[in-house]
Design a protein around this motif. Sequence first.
Motif, PDB file in Angstrom:
ATOM      1  N   VAL A 106      45.530  44.974  39.241  1.00  0.00           N
ATOM      2  CA  VAL A 106      46.509  46.018  38.191  1.00  0.00           C
ATOM      3  C   VAL A 106      47.842  44.690  38.350  1.00  0.00           C
ATOM      4  CG1 VAL A 106      47.756  47.869  38.125  1.00  0.00           C
ATOM      5  CG2 VAL A 106      45.471  47.981  38.704  1.00  0.00           C
ATOM      6  N   GLU A 107      48.108  44.383  39.687  1.00  0.00           N
ATOM      7  CA  GLU A 107      49.564  43.768  39.517  1.00  0.00           C
ATOM      8  C   GLU A 107      49.562  42.464  38.890  1.00  0.00           C
ATOM      9  OE1 GLU A 107      50.500  43.175  43.741  1.00  0.00           O
ATOM     10  OE2 GLU A 107      50.462  45.250  44.466  1.00  0.00           O
ATOM     11  N   LYS A 108      48.514  41.856  39.120  1.00  0.00           N
ATOM     12  CA  LYS A 108      48.351  40.506  38.248  1.00  0.00           C
ATOM     13  C   LYS A 108      48.239  40.532  36.740  1.00  0.00           C
ATOM     14  CE  LYS A 108      48.579  37.980  41.797  1.00  0.00           C
ATOM     15  NZ  LYS A 108      49.659  36.853  42.125  1.00  0.00           N
ATOM     16  N   MET A 109      47.477  41.947  36.413  1.00  0.00           N
ATOM     17  CA  MET A 109      47.485  42.207  34.970  1.00  0.00           C
ATOM     18  C   MET A 109      48.675  42.517  34.487  1.00  0.00           C
ATOM     19  SD  MET A 109      43.654  43.762  34.038  1.00  0.00           S
ATOM     20  CE  MET A 109      43.993  43.990  32.521  1.00  0.00           C
ATOM     21  N   PRO A 153      50.763  43.008  30.192  1.00  0.00           N
ATOM     22  CA  PRO A 153      51.388  44.169  30.234  1.00  0.00           C
ATOM     23  C   PRO A 153      50.902  45.031  29.043  1.00  0.00           C
ATOM     24  CG  PRO A 153      53.012  42.412  29.673  1.00  0.00           C
ATOM     25  CD  PRO A 153      51.980  41.693  30.180  1.00  0.00           C
ATOM     26  N   GLN A 154      50.869  44.431  28.025  1.00  0.00           N
ATOM     27  CA  GLN A 154      50.583  45.453  26.842  1.00  0.00           C
ATOM     28  C   GLN A 154      49.028  45.970  26.997  1.00  0.00           C
ATOM     29  OE1 GLN A 154      51.455  42.913  23.390  1.00  0.00           O
ATOM     30  NE2 GLN A 154      53.574  43.829  23.212  1.00  0.00           N
ATOM     31  N   VAL A 155      48.111  45.124  27.517  1.00  0.00           N
ATOM     32  CA  VAL A 155      46.670  45.729  27.783  1.00  0.00           C
ATOM     33  C   VAL A 155      46.741  46.774  28.736  1.00  0.00           C
ATOM     34  CG1 VAL A 155      44.544  44.787  28.509  1.00  0.00           C
ATOM     35  CG2 VAL A 155      45.985  43.247  27.138  1.00  0.00           C
ATOM     36  N   VAL A 156      47.458  46.623  30.009  1.00  0.00           N
ATOM     37  CA  VAL A 156      47.568  47.428  30.701  1.00  0.00           C
ATOM     38  C   VAL A 156      47.898  49.056  30.298  1.00  0.00           C
ATOM     39  CG1 VAL A 156      48.273  48.323  33.259  1.00  0.00           C
ATOM     40  CG2 VAL A 156      47.603  45.859  32.881  1.00  0.00           C
ATOM     41  N   GLU A 157      49.189  48.648  29.459  1.00  0.00           N
ATOM     42  CA  GLU A 157      49.779  49.870  28.861  1.00  0.00           C
ATOM     43  C   GLU A 157      48.627  50.638  27.982  1.00  0.00           C
ATOM     44  OE1 GLU A 157      53.741  51.108  26.113  1.00  0.00           O
ATOM     45  OE2 GLU A 157      53.118  49.019  26.521  1.00  0.00           O
ATOM     46  N   LYS A 158      47.973  49.926  27.302  1.00  0.00           N
ATOM     47  CA  LYS A 158      46.919  50.606  26.330  1.00  0.00           C
ATOM     48  C   LYS A 158      45.779  51.361  27.207  1.00  0.00           C
ATOM     49  CE  LYS A 158      45.264  48.915  22.284  1.00  0.00           C
ATOM     50  NZ  LYS A 158      45.007  48.297  21.189  1.00  0.00           N
ATOM     51  N   ILE A 171      36.473  46.622  33.559  1.00  0.00           N
ATOM     52  CA  ILE A 171      36.957  46.586  32.271  1.00  0.00           C
ATOM     53  C   ILE A 171      36.521  45.243  31.509  1.00  0.00           C
ATOM     54  CG2 ILE A 171      39.099  47.566  32.917  1.00  0.00           C
ATOM     55  CD1 ILE A 171      40.250  44.842  34.046  1.00  0.00           C
ATOM     56  N   LEU A 172      35.428  44.713  32.117  1.00  0.00           N
ATOM     57  CA  LEU A 172      34.810  43.511  31.594  1.00  0.00           C
ATOM     58  C   LEU A 172      33.296  43.822  31.116  1.00  0.00           C
ATOM     59  CD1 LEU A 172      36.246  40.619  33.483  1.00  0.00           C
ATOM     60  CD2 LEU A 172      36.835  41.348  31.162  1.00  0.00           C
ATOM     61  N   GLY A 173      32.680  43.642  30.206  1.00  0.00           N
ATOM     62  CA  GLY A 173      31.304  43.761  30.010  1.00  0.00           C
ATOM     63  C   GLY A 173      30.381  42.742  30.878  1.00  0.00           C
ATOM     64  N   TYR A 174      29.020  43.238  30.906  1.00  0.00           N
ATOM     65  CA  TYR A 174      28.109  42.269  31.777  1.00  0.00           C
ATOM     66  C   TYR A 174      26.654  42.485  31.019  1.00  0.00           C
ATOM     67  CZ  TYR A 174      26.660  46.703  33.927  1.00  0.00           C
ATOM     68  OH  TYR A 174      26.249  48.200  34.147  1.00  0.00           O
ATOM     69  N   ASN A 175      25.800  41.771  31.555  1.00  0.00           N
ATOM     70  CA  ASN A 175      24.308  41.684  31.343  1.00  0.00           C
ATOM     71  C   ASN A 175      23.678  41.297  32.824  1.00  0.00           C
ATOM     72  OD1 ASN A 175      22.079  41.401  30.294  1.00  0.00           O
ATOM     73  ND2 ASN A 175      22.674  40.847  28.285  1.00  0.00           N
ATOM     74  N   THR A 176      22.784  42.095  32.987  1.00  0.00           N
ATOM     75  CA  THR A 176      21.861  41.893  34.180  1.00  0.00           C
ATOM     76  C   THR A 176      20.481  41.772  33.871  1.00  0.00           C
ATOM     77  OG1 THR A 176      21.597  44.123  34.617  1.00  0.00           O
ATOM     78  CG2 THR A 176      23.300  43.180  35.582  1.00  0.00           C
ATOM     79  N   GLY A 177      20.071  41.716  32.511  1.00  0.00           N
ATOM     80  CA  GLY A 177      18.878  41.710  32.106  1.00  0.00           C
ATOM     81  C   GLY A 177      18.260  43.047  31.752  1.00  0.00           C
ATOM     82  N   THR A 204      40.367  38.702  27.838  1.00  0.00           N
ATOM     83  CA  THR A 204      39.305  38.589  28.622  1.00  0.00           C
ATOM     84  C   THR A 204      39.355  37.364  29.430  1.00  0.00           C
ATOM     85  OG1 THR A 204      38.092  39.951  27.041  1.00  0.00           O
ATOM     86  CG2 THR A 204      36.726  38.749  28.585  1.00  0.00           C
ATOM     87  N   LYS A 205      39.717  36.397  28.887  1.00  0.00           N
ATOM     88  CA  LYS A 205      39.845  35.062  29.618  1.00  0.00           C
ATOM     89  C   LYS A 205      40.799  35.262  30.734  1.00  0.00           C
ATOM     90  CE  LYS A 205      38.019  32.056  25.873  1.00  0.00           C
ATOM     91  NZ  LYS A 205      38.305  31.115  25.154  1.00  0.00           N
ATOM     92  N   VAL A 206      41.896  35.818  30.516  1.00  0.00           N
ATOM     93  CA  VAL A 206      42.988  35.807  31.413  1.00  0.00           C
ATOM     94  C   VAL A 206      42.599  36.803  32.697  1.00  0.00           C
ATOM     95  CG1 VAL A 206      45.444  36.878  32.002  1.00  0.00           C
ATOM     96  CG2 VAL A 206      44.788  35.400  29.785  1.00  0.00           C
ATOM     97  N   ILE A 207      41.931  37.871  32.296  1.00  0.00           N
ATOM     98  CA  ILE A 207      41.366  39.012  33.335  1.00  0.00           C
ATOM     99  C   ILE A 207      40.210  38.276  34.121  1.00  0.00           C
ATOM    100  CG2 ILE A 207      40.096  41.064  33.730  1.00  0.00           C
ATOM    101  CD1 ILE A 207      41.178  41.982  31.075  1.00  0.00           C
ATOM    102  N   GLU A 208      39.466  37.477  33.574  1.00  0.00           N
ATOM    103  CA  GLU A 208      38.360  36.635  34.319  1.00  0.00           C
ATOM    104  C   GLU A 208      38.906  35.480  35.368  1.00  0.00           C
ATOM    105  OE1 GLU A 208      36.175  34.859  31.071  1.00  0.00           O
ATOM    106  OE2 GLU A 208      34.619  36.497  31.202  1.00  0.00           O
ATOM    107  N   ARG A 209      40.035  35.108  35.204  1.00  0.00           N
ATOM    108  CA  ARG A 209      40.909  34.119  35.657  1.00  0.00           C
ATOM    109  C   ARG A 209      41.644  34.925  36.945  1.00  0.00           C
ATOM    110  NH1 ARG A 209      39.893  30.204  37.740  1.00  0.00           N
ATOM    111  NH2 ARG A 209      38.801  29.570  35.857  1.00  0.00           N
TER     112      ARG A 209
END
Length: 311
Positions: free
Chosen positions: A145-148, A153-158, A238-244, A263-268
């Motif tokens: 949360v802090e890093k996001m 900030p706008q994504v967290v606000e949404k 908050i990220l999608g995934y696929n496990t088969g 999404t790339k920023v969140i992954e990082r």
Amino acid sequence: MSFIDGRIDGEKIFEGRVFPKILLPSKACEGNLIEIVKTEREKLEKMLKEHGAILFRGFDVRSAEDFSSVVEAFGHEEFPYQGPADRTKLADRVYTTNAVPLDVMISFHHEMAMIKEFPRRIMFFCMQPSPEGGETSIIPSNIIVEKMEEALPQVVEKFVEGGIFFVLHTKATYNKNGRVVWQRMLKTTDKIQGEKRAKEMLSCNTVKFNSDGTADFTFGPMNPVREFNGKRVMFNRILGYNTGERDAYVAFKDGRPIPLEATKVIERIYEDNCVDISWEKGDVLLVDNLTVQHARRPGKHPRIVLVSLSD
């Protein structure tokens, strides 16, 4: 205490505290983790609250039964597992971990976060580490949360103001026994009963059983940011995934997906702030499920890591 502090590669410092806390046996305790836990239970509880996760390394824990005794020594009430993963009971309060193939990454999450009731604590036990990879990765959710808030900030606000939709899609069959995934998950073959159970057990809003045997469970809109132990944490995925056997995607309240750049920023953020636990035989990892997320890195057979949930 009957412990000495240890270190692992990749450990981090958050808010002045090491993450995770590493405890090794002192010479006086002879590696008997069960008796030490019984004696030092209150101190360990305080330590877990402060650090979020504790790794016990070098103790004499060899089997599922040994691990069961360690779990009992903490004195917490057992929490029954509910959810899409397929698990087998091996000893009292001890189960196999997620049966998703080892070459697949299991993304970061809080255990049973999409269920109406969820465990406060998770304990893992390594009976056999993977010969390559297979690490369990952990990260404090309040740091996410802090890093996001700093980077997006706008994504967290949404997220907070409008909420998100999380859609879980289960595939038709499961390779172990040929049963339809949603039927195994909800323990019924009846769609009416299945929908009732899904809404009672899960926090989903709608359920759709498709003619091809797949199913879609829609959660939300919901605010993924929640407060536990005085910390604002990213409790829901908050990220999608696929496990088969199942996959999921996330969207804002208006139905639009999270932008690829975000999404790339969140992954990082996840990768920069997580700690990979490279398992050693006999390791026991205690995790605060309310404030710390966990994941599984791809690995190779044989890998045997067991789990126990408690309140």
